[in-house]
Design a protein around this motif. Sequence first.
Motif, PDB file in Angstrom:
ATOM      1  N   UNK A  36     -34.026  27.457  -5.770  1.00 40.22           N
ATOM      2  CA  UNK A  36     -33.948  28.412  -6.873  1.00 40.22           C
ATOM      3  C   UNK A  36     -34.726  29.677  -6.562  1.00 40.22           C
ATOM      4  N   UNK A  37     -35.938  29.517  -6.065  1.00 34.68           N
ATOM      5  CA  UNK A  37     -36.752  30.697  -5.718  1.00 34.68           C
ATOM      6  C   UNK A  37     -36.061  31.531  -4.634  1.00 34.68           C
ATOM      7  N   UNK A  38     -35.468  30.862  -3.651  1.00 28.17           N
ATOM      8  CA  UNK A  38     -34.789  31.582  -2.559  1.00 28.17           C
ATOM      9  C   UNK A  38     -33.574  32.334  -3.082  1.00 28.17           C
ATOM     10  N   UNK A  39     -32.803  31.706  -3.964  1.00 33.17           N
ATOM     11  CA  UNK A  39     -31.606  32.368  -4.487  1.00 33.17           C
ATOM     12  C   UNK A  39     -31.962  33.581  -5.339  1.00 33.17           C
ATOM     13  N   UNK A  40     -32.999  33.482  -6.148  1.00 33.33           N
ATOM     14  CA  UNK A  40     -33.423  34.661  -6.906  1.00 33.33           C
ATOM     15  C   UNK A  40     -33.951  35.746  -5.967  1.00 33.33           C
ATOM     16  N   UNK A  41     -34.665  35.341  -4.924  1.00 33.79           N
ATOM     17  CA  UNK A  41     -35.158  36.333  -3.956  1.00 33.79           C
ATOM     18  C   UNK A  41     -33.998  37.046  -3.271  1.00 33.79           C
ATOM     19  N   UNK A  42     -32.855  36.364  -3.133  1.00 34.67           N
ATOM     20  CA  UNK A  42     -31.672  36.969  -2.512  1.00 34.67           C
ATOM     21  C   UNK A  42     -30.882  37.835  -3.481  1.00 34.67           C
ATOM     22  N   UNK A  43     -31.328  37.889  -4.750  1.00 33.80           N
ATOM     23  CA  UNK A  43     -30.685  38.771  -5.711  1.00 33.80           C
ATOM     24  C   UNK A  43     -29.795  38.100  -6.731  1.00 33.80           C
ATOM     25  N   UNK A  44     -29.883  36.790  -6.874  1.00 30.61           N
ATOM     26  CA  UNK A  44     -29.013  36.072  -7.813  1.00 30.61           C
ATOM     27  C   UNK A  44     -29.189  36.576  -9.241  1.00 30.61           C
ATOM     28  N   UNK A  45     -28.071  36.643  -9.980  1.00 30.39           N
ATOM     29  CA  UNK A  45     -28.119  36.977 -11.401  1.00 30.39           C
ATOM     30  C   UNK A  45     -28.558  35.781 -12.219  1.00 30.39           C
ATOM     31  N   UNK A  46     -27.985  34.613 -11.892  1.00 31.48           N
ATOM     32  CA  UNK A  46     -28.394  33.360 -12.529  1.00 31.48           C
ATOM     33  C   UNK A  46     -28.416  32.264 -11.475  1.00 31.48           C
ATOM     34  N   UNK A  47     -29.215  31.240 -11.715  1.00 34.97           N
ATOM     35  CA  UNK A  47     -29.285  30.078 -10.829  1.00 34.97           C
ATOM     36  C   UNK A  47     -29.310  28.819 -11.690  1.00 34.97           C
ATOM     37  N   UNK A  48     -28.569  27.813 -11.243  1.00 39.18           N
ATOM     38  CA  UNK A  48     -28.546  26.526 -11.945  1.00 39.18           C
ATOM     39  C   UNK A  48     -28.652  25.400 -10.939  1.00 39.18           C
ATOM     40  N   UNK A  49     -29.749  24.628 -10.972  1.00 40.58           N
ATOM     41  CA  UNK A  49     -29.766  23.414 -10.155  1.00 40.58           C
ATOM     42  C   UNK A  49     -28.686  22.465 -10.660  1.00 40.58           C
ATOM     43  N   UNK A  50     -28.033  21.742  -9.757  1.00 40.02           N
ATOM     44  CA  UNK A  50     -26.940  20.857 -10.172  1.00 40.02           C
ATOM     45  C   UNK A  50     -27.556  19.579 -10.727  1.00 40.02           C
ATOM     46  N   UNK A  51     -27.783  19.630 -12.014  1.00 42.00           N
ATOM     47  CA  UNK A  51     -28.432  18.577 -12.801  1.00 42.00           C
ATOM     48  C   UNK A  51     -27.760  18.618 -14.162  1.00 42.00           C
ATOM     49  N   UNK A  52     -27.436  17.473 -14.727  1.00 43.30           N
ATOM     50  CA  UNK A  52     -26.641  17.425 -15.944  1.00 43.30           C
ATOM     51  C   UNK A  52     -27.289  18.146 -17.119  1.00 43.30           C
ATOM     52  N   UNK A  53     -28.606  18.289 -17.129  1.00 41.31           N
ATOM     53  CA  UNK A  53     -29.292  18.918 -18.261  1.00 41.31           C
ATOM     54  C   UNK A  53     -29.755  20.336 -17.965  1.00 41.31           C
ATOM     55  N   UNK A  54     -29.455  20.836 -16.773  1.00 40.83           N
ATOM     56  CA  UNK A  54     -29.886  22.182 -16.403  1.00 40.83           C
ATOM     57  C   UNK A  54     -28.965  23.238 -16.993  1.00 40.83           C
ATOM     58  N   UNK A  55     -29.482  24.454 -17.107  1.00 46.23           N
ATOM     59  CA  UNK A  55     -28.734  25.601 -17.603  1.00 46.23           C
ATOM     60  C   UNK A  55     -28.647  26.657 -16.502  1.00 46.23           C
ATOM     61  N   UNK A  56     -27.920  27.726 -16.797  1.00 47.73           N
ATOM     62  CA  UNK A  56     -27.914  28.892 -15.916  1.00 47.73           C
ATOM     63  C   UNK A  56     -29.129  29.739 -16.291  1.00 47.73           C
ATOM     64  N   UNK A  57     -30.116  29.771 -15.393  1.00 40.59           N
ATOM     65  CA  UNK A  57     -31.357  30.484 -15.687  1.00 40.59           C
ATOM     66  C   UNK A  57     -31.287  31.890 -15.102  1.00 40.59           C
ATOM     67  N   UNK A  58     -31.897  32.842 -15.808  1.00 40.25           N
ATOM     68  CA  UNK A  58     -31.760  34.242 -15.413  1.00 40.25           C
ATOM     69  C   UNK A  58     -32.986  34.815 -14.722  1.00 40.25           C
ATOM     70  N   UNK A  59     -34.031  34.014 -14.534  1.00 43.29           N
ATOM     71  CA  UNK A  59     -35.205  34.485 -13.782  1.00 43.29           C
ATOM     72  C   UNK A  59     -35.878  33.291 -13.119  1.00 43.29           C
ATOM     73  N   UNK A  60     -36.642  33.584 -12.071  1.00 39.89           N
ATOM     74  CA  UNK A  60     -37.377  32.531 -11.368  1.00 39.89           C
ATOM     75  C   UNK A  60     -38.403  31.878 -12.293  1.00 39.89           C
ATOM     76  N   UNK A  61     -39.091  32.656 -13.106  1.00 42.79           N
ATOM     77  CA  UNK A  61     -40.104  32.090 -13.992  1.00 42.79           C
ATOM     78  C   UNK A  61     -39.463  31.136 -15.002  1.00 42.79           C
ATOM     79  N   UNK A  62     -38.348  31.544 -15.593  1.00 45.84           N
ATOM     80  CA  UNK A  62     -37.659  30.683 -16.551  1.00 45.84           C
ATOM     81  C   UNK A  62     -37.165  29.401 -15.879  1.00 45.84           C
ATOM     82  N   UNK A  63     -36.571  29.553 -14.698  1.00 48.01           N
ATOM     83  CA  UNK A  63     -36.027  28.391 -13.997  1.00 48.01           C
ATOM     84  C   UNK A  63     -37.126  27.430 -13.562  1.00 48.01           C
ATOM     85  N   UNK A  64     -38.221  27.966 -13.036  1.00 53.58           N
ATOM     86  CA  UNK A  64     -39.326  27.115 -12.572  1.00 53.58           C
ATOM     87  C   UNK A  64     -39.861  26.258 -13.705  1.00 53.58           C
TER      88      UNK A  64
END
Length: 536
Positions: A418-446
């Motif tokens: 997740x940290x790497x994808x945001x560092x690469x410029x991702x708009x949203x990142x979602x770990x593939x987990x049934x309860x995860x969401x599309x997160x819009x920042x590294x701090x929120x996702x962490x």
Amino acid sequence: MSSIADPIKEGLARGWKVLGQGHAALPPSLDCDVAIVGSGAGAGITAELLAKAGLKIIIIEEGPLRSSSDFKQRESTAYAELYQEGAGRKNADQSMNILQGRCVGGSTTVNWTGSFRTPPDALAQWVKEFGLSDCSPEKLAPWFEQVEKRLNISDWLAEPNGNNDTLRRGTGKLGISSKVVQRNVKGCWNLGSCGMGCPTNAKQSMLITTIPAALDLGATLLVQTRAQRFNLQGDTVQALICQPVGLDGSNNGPELSIKARHFVVAGGAINSPALLLRSHAPDPQGLLGTRTFLHPTVANHAQMPAPVEGWAGAPLSVFSDHFLHQGPVDGPMGFKLEVAPVHPGFAMTNLGGVGPTLAERAKLMPYANVMIGLLRDGFHAESIGGTVSLKSDGTPQLAYPLNAYLLDGARRAHLSMTEIQFAAGAKTVRPVHELAQDYSSWAEAKDAINKLPYKPFLTTVGSAHVMGGCRMAADAGRGVVRPDGQHWQLSNLSVHDGSIFPTSIGANPQVSVYGQAARMATGLAKRLTAKDVLLA
């Protein structure tokens, strides 16, 4: 593509001995010097070397013979025809999907061409814990050199596709090391459909290298023929009983018997232990089928601001081993970072979501980056892998519990990706987990990932690498086979595939299997014929 020569069709026209569904009929019995079960990485290398020694070889493959003329870059056809259980093989409790090839060439026909030598820290553990002094990096180097030359393994020199470049950019921004993947290709068209069979014959798989070489030297290939069981007498295999099968694995004719001076099992690290279990092979220490290891793999799905088109271009050209070396090998589970191709069927069935959510993800697929973390299992007291056993019908199953130690590695891999994808410029990142969401920042996702419950079925886990179950060791108390691959209790049976690995390795395993098979098959040829043979 129609103008590209098809070496399989050309070989058949030259008179290759191929028997089974769609080819010459199978007789009730056959005999040879060496019968080889499987046609993948271990089997292919073994077949070429033993054929070079002048031995009469029979290769037994459960899957079909397909070639570049059949590879149309269509997921619906490729998964159904070229993979075990239609690419739907799972562990016993259904919590993990396991991708394995089931065709001539085995997984080498459908892998993503990543070519890595066995990491030194894994080999050091094998030497220390299992007495495998022949498996040091220095002693294996000549065998790796042979297979790398034979299979044209070298650094990928073209620019990475958008999917791989996301990994390169993100790690670079964070000061994390990444490297270019070595690939076993020659004249690659950079199409990106490696997992569906190479339509241009660029991938130097067993399908177009060692198996044709063995057939040109007089070997016989049986297709859609399952190795069912060995008939044993004392410490000797008397015969291999085989069953013709349909594409769906169902029985498709009378059994046949193969007699040989020596038998080599190379059906992969689920099928090989299963064959020995069906045969009631001697197992005085109860080791057979145990310590079967995957690289349990977790994924992250990122939406990038510009098109990625992760289905186009070499699917695997950049990797990072940074997180394999953050602590001792027997500490918290390390992981290797790669990317996965974003083909519609593969991506949409593995990234989670149903209904409108899945439809929206499909619309945005051109912008998707899919990063994967391959967890290295087998080095810690709580990292014992799985166990192969037989179902009531004799088919194999792999019990592979997702315990707390492994799931801790999954969480840490999700955080790192997740940290790497945001560092690469991702708009949203979602770990593939049934309860995860599309997160819009590294701090929120962490914060969210650290709060997610990591449990089987909630955490999506899969694997394409299977190892162990017939592990080699310096003595019969610790292993199923000797360091040279021969079974400790059966005098004319050897195992030459990834099932001999005592642990997982933390790297895509094809080159590790090639190197070990070259070492073992060269020794076997010397024992059977007194001849020295060389792969390349």
